[in-house]
Design an enzyme around this catalytic site. Structure first.
Site, PDB file in Angstrom:
ATOM      1  N   GLN A 311      53.135 -62.986  35.878  1.00  0.00           N
ATOM      2  CA  GLN A 311      53.037 -64.103  34.953  1.00  0.00           C
ATOM      3  C   GLN A 311      54.023 -65.213  35.314  1.00  0.00           C
ATOM      4  O   GLN A 311      55.169 -64.959  35.684  1.00  0.00           O
ATOM      5  CB  GLN A 311      53.313 -63.614  33.526  1.00  0.00           C
ATOM      6  N   TYR A 340      42.603 -54.307  36.325  1.00  0.00           N
ATOM      7  CA  TYR A 340      43.312 -55.509  36.788  1.00  0.00           C
ATOM      8  C   TYR A 340      44.824 -55.298  36.633  1.00  0.00           C
ATOM      9  O   TYR A 340      45.538 -56.132  36.096  1.00  0.00           O
ATOM     10  CB  TYR A 340      42.891 -56.753  35.996  1.00  0.00           C
ATOM     11  N   ASP A 361      43.305 -52.350  41.120  1.00  0.00           N
ATOM     12  CA  ASP A 361      43.327 -53.772  41.403  1.00  0.00           C
ATOM     13  C   ASP A 361      42.701 -53.980  42.779  1.00  0.00           C
ATOM     14  O   ASP A 361      42.766 -53.093  43.636  1.00  0.00           O
ATOM     15  CB  ASP A 361      44.764 -54.311  41.384  1.00  0.00           C
ATOM     16  N   CYS A 436      43.259 -64.992  29.527  1.00  0.00           N
ATOM     17  CA  CYS A 436      43.890 -66.265  29.867  1.00  0.00           C
ATOM     18  C   CYS A 436      42.889 -67.412  29.816  1.00  0.00           C
ATOM     19  O   CYS A 436      43.193 -68.524  30.239  1.00  0.00           O
ATOM     20  CB  CYS A 436      44.551 -66.193  31.243  1.00  0.00           C
TER      21      CYS A 436
END
Length: 492
Positions: A311, A340, A361, A436
Site C-alpha cells: 500500500q 491476491y 498471487d 480499491c
C-alpha cells in the site's frame, strides 16, 4: 433538447459531485461535468466536449463559491488530474467518498443495495506527505535541465514534481537529487525517439524503519565497475548506438548513497521496448546492504523486495487491515483463503487468530517474499502458491480442504469472472472484500449478493485529495442463495 456548442460559455449551478470528483450541473436535463467545481457553486463554464447524453466543460469563473472551497496546498495538483479534489475541505472529502460508494451502488444495483449499511469514511489526522513510494518519469528539457514527475491526465506532457505535498519528503528529496546527478554526470535520458537512457525512477521508504529502496529503469545498458549489464549474449554484437548509450553509474551511485545513507537497495531494470509498461523483464541489484526493506503493519514486520506491491499509504494501511480483520471476525477454527495475497500482509495479521492461511498471487516475487516473511515470523500455518485464485482454490478443495473464510483484495479491475464463478460454486461461510475501486466493487456485488448478505461497507481514505477510496465489505453466507437474476461472463 438543448444544443450546446464547443467553446460556448454557460452559467451553471453545481448540484453534486460525480464519481471522478467533478462538479455536475444540468441545463434542460442535460448533465454538464465541470472539474474543480463544487456543489452549491454558481459558475461560468466553457463547453469542451459534447456526448449524446452529457457535456464536459472547463471552469472559467466562480460567481458564488462553496463555503467548503479551500486553497490547494499544492500549486500544481490541478495539472495532473481532473479527479484531484484538494480544493475541497478535508471533512467534506470524507463525506464525498462515502457518497462515491452510494453512486456506484445506485448505478449497478446489486441485490438489496438500498439497505446496505454505509459507514462514515475513516480519514487521516494529517492528510499530507502520506505516499511512501514515488514512481516518476525522467525527462531532459531542451535547456539541458532534467525533471522528474508524472504525466498530465490524458496527455504526454510531463508535469515536473519537485515538492509534491502528498509525497513522503525523503522520497521526493531523493528524486530531486537523482535529477541533479543525471545533469552533473551527463547521463543519457530516454527521449522516446533517438536517445536511450534512464526513463523512470522508483523510490520507496519504509515508515517502520526508514529504510529506502530505489529502482532506475533504463532503456540503455548500464556500466558499473567496468561491467556491462545486461551483458550481451555470446553471439551478440552491440550496435554502435548501444555502445554510445551506456549509463555509467559508478560516480552516480557513490554520491547518491553517500548523501542518503538510508538507501539500502538500488536496483536497475532494463526496459528497451517502447511500451507504456513501467518495467521491463530484467532487474538487477546494483547496490545492496539489504535486498529488501523492512516494513511494519499492525503488530508485525515483513520484508519488501523492490518490485513487490504494498500500500502507498502505510498509515492508513494499518487502519484498512484492522478493519478487514474486524470484518472477518476470525476464529481459531477458521481456515482462510487470502486471494491476491501479495507479500502476505493481511494474512500475517490473521495468522495467530486462525487455524491456517492459504494465499496466492500471480506475481512470483510476491510469493517468494510471502514465504520468506512467514518463515521469518515463525508462522507455520501460512501457505503460499503462485498462480490465479480461480485455478488454485478448486485444487485445494480436491485435496479435502474446506476453507471457512475468504479474503479478497483485488486490483482496480475487480474480481476475475472465473473467480466470481469459483466463489459462487464453493461459497465459504464468510467473506471480506477489500476494494480499491467502488465501481468494480458494486459490479462484483451483483453476483456476490446472491449468495452473501452484505453486512456493511466501511470506506477508508487511503488517497486523500483524490476521488479514490478503499472499502472493506463484510459478507456472510445466506442460508438460502437468492436466484441469480443476472448471469455473469465467464472468460473462456
Amino acid at each position: 433538447m438543448i444544443t450546446l456548442k464547443i467553446g460556448q460559455k454557460i452559467s451553471l449551478k453545481i448540484e453534486r459531485m460525480g464519481i471522478n470528483g467533478e462538479g455536475i450541473g444540468t441545463i434542460s436535463g442535460r448533465l454538464i461535468f465541470v472539474p474543480y467545481a463544487l456543489p452549491g457553486e454558481e459558475i461560468v463554464a466553457e463547453i469542451t466536449e459534447n456526448a449524446r447524453n452529457f457535456s464536459r466543460a472547463q471552469l472559467v469563473k466562480i460567481n458564488k463559491k462553496s463555503r467548503f472551497r479551500v486553497k490547494p496546498e499544492d500549486p500544481v495538483y490541478a495539472d495532473l488530474s481532473s479527479s484531484h479534489i484538494m480544493h475541497l475541505a478535508y471533512p467534506q472529502q470524507l463525506a464525498f467518498k462515502k457518497d462515491l460508494l452510494l453512486q456506484a451502488l445506485e448505478k449497478y444495483k446489486p441485490a438489496g443495495f438500498r439497505n446496505y449499511e454505509l459507514r462514515e469514511t475513516i480519514g487521516m489526522e494529517n492528510p499530507l506527505h502520506y505516499r511512501n513510494k514515488l514512481q516518476y518519469q525522467i525527462r531532459r528539457l531542451n535547456s539541458g535541465d532534467v525533471i522528474a514527475g508524472l504525466y498530465r491526465e490524458n496527455s504526454h506532457h510531463l508535469v515536473n514534481l519537485e515538492n509534491c505535498v502528498v509525497q513522503e519528503e525523503m522520497t521526493q528529496d531523493i528524486a530531486n537529487f537523482v535529477c541533479r546527478l543525471i545533469e552533473k554526470y551527463k547521463l543519457p535520458v530516454d527521449d522516446e525517439r533517438k536517445t536511450r537512457g534512464i526513463r523512470t525512477v522508483m523510490v520507496r521508504r519504509s515508515q517502520k524503519t526508514g529504510e529506502v529502496q530505489m529502482i532506475l529503469v533504463s532503456s540503455a545498458r548500464i556500466t558499473l565497475d567496468g561491467q556491462i549489464w545486461p551483458a550481451p549474449y555470446a553471439d551478440q554484437e552491440l550496435t554502435k548506438r548501444e555502445k554510445m548509450g551506456f549509463v555509467k553509474l559508478d560516480k552516480f551511485l557513490s554520491e547518491l548513497t553517500e548523501k542518503f545513507t538510508d538507501i539500502v537497495t538500488i536496483a536497475a531494470n532494463y526496459h528497451p521496448k517502447k511500451t507504456s509498461e513501467i518495467y521491463g523483464d530484467r532487474t538487477q541489484i546494483l547496490f545492496n546492504e539489504k535486498e529488501t526493506i523492512t516494513e511494519g503493519v499492525l503488530d508485525y514486520e515483513f520484508e519488501l523486495s523492490p518490485r513487490a506491491f504494498y500500500q502507498l499509504n502505510p498509515t492508513q494501511a494499518n487502519v484498512l487491515y484492522a478493519e478487514a480483520i474486524k470484518a472477518l471476525h476470525p476464529k481459531k477454527t477458521d481456515t482462510v483463503i487470502d486471494a491476491y495475497c501479495g507479500v502476505g500482509t493481511i494474512g500475517f495479521a490473521l495468522a495467530n487468530k486462525v487455524k491456517s492461511v492459504h494465499g496466492m498471487d500471480t506475481t512470483p516475487e510476491a510469493i517468494v517474499d510471502a514465504r520468506a516473511n512467514a518463515k521469518r515470523l515463525g508462522f507455520k500455518n501460512c501457505h503460499y502458491e503462485t498462480g490465479r485464485a480461480e485455478k488454485i482454490i478448486p485444487n485445494w478443495y480436491k485435496t479435502g480442504q474446506r476453507p471457512t473464510a475468504l479474503l479478497v483484495d483485488p486490483p482496480r479491475t475487480g474480481l476475475d469472472s472465473e473467480l466470481l464463478e469459483t466463489i459462487a460454486h464453493y461459497q465459504p461461510e464468510k467473506m471480506v472484500y477489500v476494494s480499491c475501486n467502488v465501481s468494480t466493487l458494486a459490479k462484483d456485488l451483483i453476483v456476490l449478493s446472491q449468495f452473501y448478505h452484505v453486512d456493511y461497507i466501511q470506506s477508508v481514505d487511503m488517497f486523500p485529495h483524490t476521488a479514490r477510496t478503499e472499502a472493506v465489505v463484510k459478507l456472510t453466507k445466506r442460508e438460502k442463495p437468492m436466484r441469480l437474476e443476472r448471469k455473469f461472463n465467464t472468460r473462456k
